[in-house]
Design an enzyme around this catalytic site. Structure first.
Site, PDB file in Angstrom:
ATOM      1  N   GLU A 232      -9.081  -6.117   9.834  1.00 47.23           N
ATOM      2  CA  GLU A 232      -8.562  -4.834   9.357  1.00 47.23           C
ATOM      3  C   GLU A 232      -9.560  -4.302   8.341  1.00 47.23           C
ATOM      4  OE1 GLU A 232      -4.651  -5.377   7.806  1.00 47.23           O
ATOM      5  OE2 GLU A 232      -4.014  -6.592   9.506  1.00 47.23           O
TER       6      GLU A 232
ATOM      7  N   CYS B   6      -7.553   1.731   2.451  1.00 50.04           N
ATOM      8  CA  CYS B   6      -8.251   2.058   3.697  1.00 50.04           C
ATOM      9  C   CYS B   6      -7.497   3.092   4.516  1.00 50.04           C
ATOM     10  CB  CYS B   6      -8.477   0.791   4.526  1.00 50.04           C
ATOM     11  SG  CYS B   6      -6.955  -0.101   4.928  1.00 50.04           S
TER      12      CYS B   6
END
Length: 493
Positions: free
Chosen positions: A263, A299
């Site tokens: 991720e 993010c």
């Protein structure tokens, strides 16, 4: 678990005496200790144990034994459910202490508590629920017999987590690995080592996980950390962090063909279509989702805002007013709406990105520096840049700070093209009065998740396209299966 105070020095009983957690024991570090710096005061709140290369290897060996020779590899789902439920109960009981730690170690503020801290207990309960429903499934196909599809644990999982949401990511990844029947070596970021060690303390004191099932090491050196991606005793690497490091993890894991879950970064786009009724509530959410959430250190932020010419100036002016009204400061102050960046290096990085954008022709309409009156701490103002070229560095690189880049677009096709003009594809949003039109635009954007009119996906697989990662986390049983290997068994009739 010793009590943490929300302000002032953290209890030395909790932090200064932490050692490494290996094979169910607290072990003195062989490489000494390093300072853990509070981002709001720039003062060390504790020293963290620095694991040597040998000690990281010891943790891997403990996890390997616990899976191969201990009870965990063959334990029943019911036993795993019991341990995960204990963990969920303990996380809920000690949430106040973890929140106090989050305020001083990584700058978590009051309105981020549910996301960063309180949700962790739910994650453990959800993992327990999924573990209880792990069954072998008959599948139909060509052949005379019956095919039974089962999912088995991979073995030893190394979990590498970042500093921005350390507690919830530590818990989520460890939960999923354990619910699937794996053993774990957790390595939190050197910027937030106590988050992982505090979790180990909770597991040690409040759960029945056998020794070696969960190990926590906090090395500061790259060589020691890298062993968790190269050691052949590791079966899977679950990583959240930057795309640059994610690519290194992928390369390192390739020699032994480890399973990987990455991720990574994002530079997501939020598109406001020309029929949108831009309300104050919508603008507040835009500013949070695009800029101010955890000081821009997420993010999933929609750090590119795409506006049609007809709405550009009005929306920017209103956002500037909201950005200037954001109260930045000490995370222990309940009135604060944005805390500090994590470190001096991150502050310098954000400042350099903004200066570079202005040099390249962008217009700085608000922010761009340290807030007035905050001379200590790694603080940066909510910042908005306009007149940005879609190909410029500021529109392409992940800043990881409270910096919103605004871009103009001509029509829906142009908006989609700009949104897809990125090496990343993690998140995003579309706003419109016509929901069907918004969904049509969303379908064309190459990204892992996308929200319509502020409604984000629920319990869905999380991950990204392109440099935003590899694989998916969460999303029910499918997320658990990422930590397992499918096996098909043919049974004659």
């Amino acid at each position: 678990m010793a009590e943490l105070q929300p302000a002032g020095p953290v209890s030395p009983t909790l932090v200064d005496t932490y050692r490494l957690y290996i094979d169910g024991q607290w072990v003195e570090p062989q490489d000494g200790r390093y300072d853990d710096i509070c981002p709001s005061t720039e003062v060390a709140i504790a020293t963290a144990p620095d694991a040597s290369l040998t000690q990281v290897g010891d943790a891997i060996a403990a996890a390997r034994r616990a899976f191969d020779d201990g009870p965990w590899g063959s334990t029943s789902p019911a036993d795993r459910v019991g341990c995960l439920t204990q963990l969920g109960d303990a996380l809920r009981e000690h949430a106040d202490e973890f929140f106090a730690l989050s305020q001083v170690e990584w700058g978590c503020i009051a309105n981020e508590r549910v996301m960063q801290i309180d949700g962790a207990a739910y994650m453990s309960m959800r993992a327990a629920q999924l573990a209880a429903n792990l069954i072998d499934e008959p599948i139909s196909g060509i052949g005379a017999g019956t095919t039974l599809l089962r999912h088995e644990p991979l073995g030893v999982v190394s979990v590498l987590t970042p500093w921005n949401f350390p507690h919830c990511l530590n818990v989520m990844k460890v939960n999923n690995a354990l619910a699937a029947g794996n053993t774990v070596v957790l390595k939190p970021s050197p910027l937030t080592p106590l988050a992982g060690l505090a979790l180990a303390k909770l597991i040690d004191e409040h759960t029945d996980f056998p020794p070696g099932v969960v190990n926590v090491v906090t090395p500061s050196r790259v060589e020691a950390a890298k062993l968790l991606t190269t050691d052949p005793r590791i079966d899977m690497v679950s990583f959240t962090g930057s795309s640059v490091v994610g690519c290194e993890v992928m390369r390192a894991a390739g020699d032994t063909m480890k399973r990987i879950l990455l991720e990574c970064g994002g530079k997501s786009a939020s598109i406001v279509l020309d029929d949108t009724d831009v309300t104050d509530e919508m603008l507040q959410q835009l500013l949070f989702d695009c800029c101010s959430l955890h000081a821009g250190q997420a993010c999933i932020l929609h750090s590119r805002l795409l506006l049609p010419e007809s709405k550009h100036d009005e929306v920017v002016d209103r956002l500037v007013g909201l950005a200037r009204a954001v109260q930045v400061g000490d995370p222990t102050d309940p009135a604060v709406r944005m805390g500090p960046l994590i470190s001096a290096a991150q502050l310098q990085r954000v400042q350099a990105h903004v200066a570079g954008a202005v040099h390249d022709g962008a217009k700085l309409v608000t922010g761009g520096g340290r807030p007035a009156g905050l001379d200590v701490g790694f603080y940066f103002e909510p910042t908005i840049l306009t007149e940005v070229d879609p190909d410029s560095t500021i529109a392409q690189e992940e800043v990881f700070g409270p910096v919103l880049t605004v871009l103009r677009y001509r029509d829906d096709d142009d908006a989609v093209a700009i949104a897809n003009n990125s090496r990343y594809g993690l998140s995003g949003a579309v706003w419109a009065a016509d929901v069907d039109r918004a969904v049509a635009v969303a379908r064309r954007i190459r990204t892992g998740q996308i929200a319509i009119n502020g409604c984000g996906p629920g319990d869905a697989p999380f991950g990204g396209f392109k440099l935003s990662g590899f694989g998916r986390e969460g999303g029910g049983m499918g997320g658990l299966h990422r930590y397992m290997e499918p096996k098909a068994i043919g049974i004659p009739q």
